[in-house]
Design an enzyme around this catalytic site. Structure first.
Site, short mmCIF file in Angstrom:
data_model
loop_
_atom_site.label_atom_id
_atom_site.label_comp_id
_atom_site.label_asym_id
_atom_site.label_seq_id
_atom_site.Cartn_x
_atom_site.Cartn_y
_atom_site.Cartn_z
N TYR A 136 -0.93 -0.80 10.84
CA TYR A 136 -1.14 -1.13 9.43
C TYR A 136 0.02 -0.66 8.56
O TYR A 136 0.54 -1.41 7.74
CB TYR A 136 -2.45 -0.51 8.95
N SER A 174 0.86 -1.18 0.00
CA SER A 174 0.00 0.00 0.00
C SER A 174 0.89 1.23 0.00
O SER A 174 2.06 1.17 0.42
CB SER A 174 -0.89 0.00 1.25
#
Length: 265
Positions: free
Chosen positions: A158, A145
């Site tokens: 995350y 990501s």
């Protein structure tokens, strides 16, 4: 790429029941790959497998599994060996983020997320890369990501997990490229899927303009093309690439300030 060299090849995709995972299944199937679809929701996998068979005439194997159960990866590996299915391409896509700070979550919640985002994809690479090496060809896509480059959010693990995926993939590519195995870290930004709805933050993000979002099909197609071209990192979208370039030169104090104010870029 509708290349005859990919005929009779098989791709294993985790998190294949929706979003980017389902989109990857469609793009691989359209390029002559058979698929092994892994997710918890068997009904979704059944529907997707039927769609792929009708549209592309390929073979689709369903493995309904919760990757956070003990020995899940070993079980998948053993089941595929029993079925004599060799994996030529691997897409590690399964994942989620906890919508709560570190101290607000239980250790079990954090441990499960870390396992799914870090341990599971690493183990899948370790189990299936040897077969690719033996056959002299392979493709691995690990979905990271732009969060891997971004400022932190208070208490969120995350970004750290996605940073691990980014660096792990680059390390694997350096080792496996001489054996003709191409490893790609795919770094999408905001993508229209069930991801944010599952997190419970869809309404919170609704103020972000539509032009900031990409669709799953585009993300998956770009990822497929990138790994086939031999790229080891691919950031989806011009806006996301501009953000990542900004993150790379941004002083840590500025990053910290952005994270402290919980500013979404």
């Amino acid at each position: 790429m509708n290349d005859s060299s990919t005929e009779n090849k098989t791709v294993l995709i985790t998190g294949a029941s929706s979003g980017i995972g389902a989109a990857f299944a469609r793009v691989f199937a359209s390029n002559n790959f058979d698929t092994v679809l892994v997710a918890r929701r068997k009904d979704r996998l059944d529907s997707l497998a039927s769609e792929l068979s009708r549209s592309y005439g390929n073979k689709n194997t369903i493995l309904s599994a919760d990757l956070n159960t003990p020995d899940a990866v070993e079980s998948i590996y053993n089941r595929l060996n029993e079925m004599n299915i060799s994996i030529d391409a691997l897409v590690n896509n399964a994942g989620y983020a906890l919508p709560k700070p570190f101290m607000a979550g239980t250790w079990e919640e954090h441990s499960s997320m870390i396992n799914l985002l870090v341990t599971v994809p690493t183990e899948l690479c370790h189990r299936f890369a040897p077969g690719m090496k033996e056959r002299g060809e392979g493709w691995i896509i690990n979905v990271s990501s732009i969060a891997a480059f971004a400022p932190e959010f208070p208490g969120s693990l995350y970004n750290a997990a996605k940073s691990f995926v980014l660096h792990m993939t680059e390390a694997l590519d350096l080792e496996l490229r001489p054996s003709n195995i191409k490893c790609l870290s795919l770094c999408p930004g905001l993508t229209s899927s069930e991801f944010h709805e599952t997190m419970g933050v869809k309404e919170f993000l609704s103020y972000i303009p539509k032009w900031r979002w990409m669709d799953s099909d585009t993300v998956a197609k770009q990822g497929f093309d990138a790994v086939m071209k031999g790229e080891h990192i691919y950031i989806n979208g011009r806006v996301n690439r501009a953000l990542v370039n900004a993150f790379k030169v941004m002083p840590n104090k500025v990053k910290y300030f952005i994270g402290k104010k919980q500013i979404i870029l």
